[in-house]
Design a protein around this motif. Structure first.
Motif, PDB file in Angstrom:
ATOM      1  N   UNK A  38     -14.475  12.351  -0.516  1.00  0.00           N
ATOM      2  CA  UNK A  38     -13.096  12.320   0.061  1.00  0.00           C
ATOM      3  C   UNK A  38     -12.275  10.980  -0.391  1.00  0.00           C
ATOM      4  N   UNK A  39     -11.212  11.537  -1.282  1.00  0.00           N
ATOM      5  CA  UNK A  39     -10.464  10.668  -1.944  1.00  0.00           C
ATOM      6  C   UNK A  39      -9.361  10.066  -0.996  1.00  0.00           C
ATOM      7  N   UNK A  40      -9.325   8.637  -1.297  1.00  0.00           N
ATOM      8  CA  UNK A  40      -8.161   7.877  -0.703  1.00  0.00           C
ATOM      9  C   UNK A  40      -6.859   8.468  -0.641  1.00  0.00           C
ATOM     10  N   UNK A  41      -6.424   9.120  -1.595  1.00  0.00           N
ATOM     11  CA  UNK A  41      -5.244   9.781  -1.813  1.00  0.00           C
ATOM     12  C   UNK A  41      -5.125  10.823  -0.733  1.00  0.00           C
ATOM     13  N   UNK A  44     -13.441  11.731 -10.991  1.00  0.00           N
ATOM     14  CA  UNK A  44     -13.010  11.106 -12.294  1.00  0.00           C
ATOM     15  C   UNK A  44     -12.876   9.783 -12.039  1.00  0.00           C
ATOM     16  N   UNK A  45     -13.637   9.047 -11.090  1.00  0.00           N
ATOM     17  CA  UNK A  45     -13.031   7.654 -10.771  1.00  0.00           C
ATOM     18  C   UNK A  45     -12.141   7.282  -9.721  1.00  0.00           C
ATOM     19  N   UNK A  46     -11.533   8.375  -9.197  1.00  0.00           N
ATOM     20  CA  UNK A  46     -10.403   7.966  -8.182  1.00  0.00           C
ATOM     21  C   UNK A  46     -11.081   7.118  -7.110  1.00  0.00           C
ATOM     22  N   UNK A  47     -10.325   6.368  -6.197  1.00  0.00           N
ATOM     23  CA  UNK A  47     -10.908   5.534  -5.146  1.00  0.00           C
ATOM     24  C   UNK A  47     -11.175   6.757  -4.044  1.00  0.00           C
ATOM     25  N   UNK A  48     -12.539   6.442  -3.540  1.00  0.00           N
ATOM     26  CA  UNK A  48     -13.239   7.372  -2.682  1.00  0.00           C
ATOM     27  C   UNK A  48     -13.640   6.577  -1.238  1.00  0.00           C
ATOM     28  N   UNK A  49     -13.931   7.239  -0.275  1.00  0.00           N
ATOM     29  CA  UNK A  49     -14.322   6.404   0.836  1.00  0.00           C
ATOM     30  C   UNK A  49     -15.881   6.509   1.004  1.00  0.00           C
ATOM     31  N   UNK A  57      -4.916   0.023   4.198  1.00  0.00           N
ATOM     32  CA  UNK A  57      -4.947  -1.218   3.536  1.00  0.00           C
ATOM     33  C   UNK A  57      -4.973  -1.102   2.249  1.00  0.00           C
ATOM     34  N   UNK A  58      -5.707  -0.184   1.526  1.00  0.00           N
ATOM     35  CA  UNK A  58      -5.566  -0.060   0.263  1.00  0.00           C
ATOM     36  C   UNK A  58      -4.476   0.682  -0.312  1.00  0.00           C
ATOM     37  N   UNK A  59      -3.910   1.334   0.241  1.00  0.00           N
ATOM     38  CA  UNK A  59      -2.446   2.078   0.030  1.00  0.00           C
ATOM     39  C   UNK A  59      -1.501   1.056  -1.002  1.00  0.00           C
ATOM     40  N   UNK A  60      -1.190  -0.018  -0.590  1.00  0.00           N
ATOM     41  CA  UNK A  60      -0.248  -0.933  -1.352  1.00  0.00           C
ATOM     42  C   UNK A  60      -0.980  -1.403  -2.711  1.00  0.00           C
ATOM     43  N   UNK A  61      -2.187  -1.253  -2.801  1.00  0.00           N
ATOM     44  CA  UNK A  61      -2.879  -1.488  -4.071  1.00  0.00           C
ATOM     45  C   UNK A  61      -2.457  -0.380  -5.251  1.00  0.00           C
ATOM     46  N   UNK A  62      -2.426   0.995  -4.536  1.00  0.00           N
ATOM     47  CA  UNK A  62      -2.228   2.219  -5.298  1.00  0.00           C
ATOM     48  C   UNK A  62      -1.029   1.996  -6.075  1.00  0.00           C
ATOM     49  N   UNK A  63      -0.059   1.328  -5.428  1.00  0.00           N
ATOM     50  CA  UNK A  63       1.522   1.492  -5.934  1.00  0.00           C
ATOM     51  C   UNK A  63       1.687   0.103  -6.465  1.00  0.00           C
TER      52      UNK A  63
END
Length: 72
Positions: free
Chosen positions: A28-31, A18-23, A63-69
């Motif tokens: 495989x979703x970032x989350x 559904x457009x979630x960030x993946x690798x 590195x991407x994690x702070x962008x998720x929040x």
């Protein structure tokens, strides 16, 4: 590897999860990676479980994690 190069490993494809960030356009979703790390899994465990995964992919998730929040 610099931050932007790492972030280039994170992709968004509306046809996958559904457009979630993946690798790297993989299923495989970032989350999911972040959740596994939060649960105590190590880089080595992730790399063994996903043979195509690279250590830089895991770093990219961190590195991407702070962008998720909403930071940075």
């Amino acid at each position: 590897m610099n931050e932007q190069t790492l972030l280039n490993r994170i992709t968004v494809n509306p046809k996958i999860f559904g457009g979630k960030p993946i690798i790297r356009d993989r299923r495989l979703a970032v989350e999911h990676v972040l959740g596994m790390l939060a649960a105590g899994d190590t880089f080595e465990t992730l790399l063994e479980g996903y043979p195509w995964l690279e250590a830089e992919d895991i770093q990219a998730c961190l590195v991407y994690a702070p962008r998720l929040v909403g930071y940075k």
